[in-house]
Design a protein around this motif. Sequence first.
Motif, PDB file in Angstrom:
ATOM      1  N   UNK A 195      33.975  32.371  40.350  1.00  0.00           N
ATOM      2  CA  UNK A 195      32.755  31.807  40.928  1.00  0.00           C
ATOM      3  C   UNK A 195      31.681  32.814  41.257  1.00  0.00           C
ATOM      4  N   UNK A 196      31.944  34.084  40.952  1.00  0.00           N
ATOM      5  CA  UNK A 196      30.917  35.089  41.194  1.00  0.00           C
ATOM      6  C   UNK A 196      31.190  36.305  40.318  1.00  0.00           C
ATOM      7  N   UNK A 197      30.225  37.198  40.265  1.00  0.00           N
ATOM      8  CA  UNK A 197      30.346  38.408  39.449  1.00  0.00           C
ATOM      9  C   UNK A 197      30.680  39.596  40.325  1.00  0.00           C
ATOM     10  N   UNK A 198      31.744  40.269  39.976  1.00  0.00           N
ATOM     11  CA  UNK A 198      32.217  41.374  40.808  1.00  0.00           C
ATOM     12  C   UNK A 198      31.154  42.440  41.033  1.00  0.00           C
ATOM     13  N   UNK A 199      30.266  42.611  40.055  1.00  0.00           N
ATOM     14  CA  UNK A 199      29.293  43.701  40.138  1.00  0.00           C
ATOM     15  C   UNK A 199      28.459  43.658  41.410  1.00  0.00           C
ATOM     16  N   UNK A 200      28.167  42.479  41.893  1.00  0.00           N
ATOM     17  CA  UNK A 200      27.206  42.356  42.977  1.00  0.00           C
ATOM     18  C   UNK A 200      27.828  42.018  44.323  1.00  0.00           C
ATOM     19  N   UNK A 201      29.123  42.107  44.366  1.00  0.00           N
ATOM     20  CA  UNK A 201      29.799  41.744  45.583  1.00  0.00           C
ATOM     21  C   UNK A 201      30.653  42.896  46.109  1.00  0.00           C
ATOM     22  N   UNK A 202      30.814  42.910  47.402  1.00  0.00           N
ATOM     23  CA  UNK A 202      31.771  43.809  48.023  1.00  0.00           C
ATOM     24  C   UNK A 202      33.088  43.047  48.158  1.00  0.00           C
ATOM     25  N   UNK A 203      34.198  43.739  47.908  1.00  0.00           N
ATOM     26  CA  UNK A 203      35.500  43.110  48.055  1.00  0.00           C
ATOM     27  C   UNK A 203      36.364  43.955  48.950  1.00  0.00           C
TER      28      UNK A 203
END
Length: 126
Positions: free
Chosen positions: A25-33
């Motif tokens: 549901x989202x793109x890893x590039x733009x998220x902090x995990x």
Amino acid sequence: VQLQASGGGLVQPGGSLRLSCATSGFTLDYYALGWFRQAPGKEREGVSCITLSHGSTYYADSVKGRFTISRDYAKNTVYLQMNSLKPEDTGVYYCATRNGYYSASYYCVTGGMDYWGKGTLVTVSS
């Protein structure tokens, strides 16, 4: 946004486990995990976080040198490799994420994530 953590289990002290967090549901590039854990009777703490946008990783002092966070873009999955496990690593581990551009330490220390997956239990015991 969905997160599914897996890989927990019972392990003896000194052993290893690898946790996986499958995302969608989202793109890893733009998220902090990040990976967080909650031990019995204790508050939740940030174990390790990673951001690509800021180019940073964070590890709690208690896990430095033993845990490694990584991400597989092709599989949309984030991993937490845990080595030299100790009884005090026991707890429920959660993966979490949010869209943002702050450092990994910011997200781990504040716990300021927007989406949380169900936890996976890690028990370190002989």
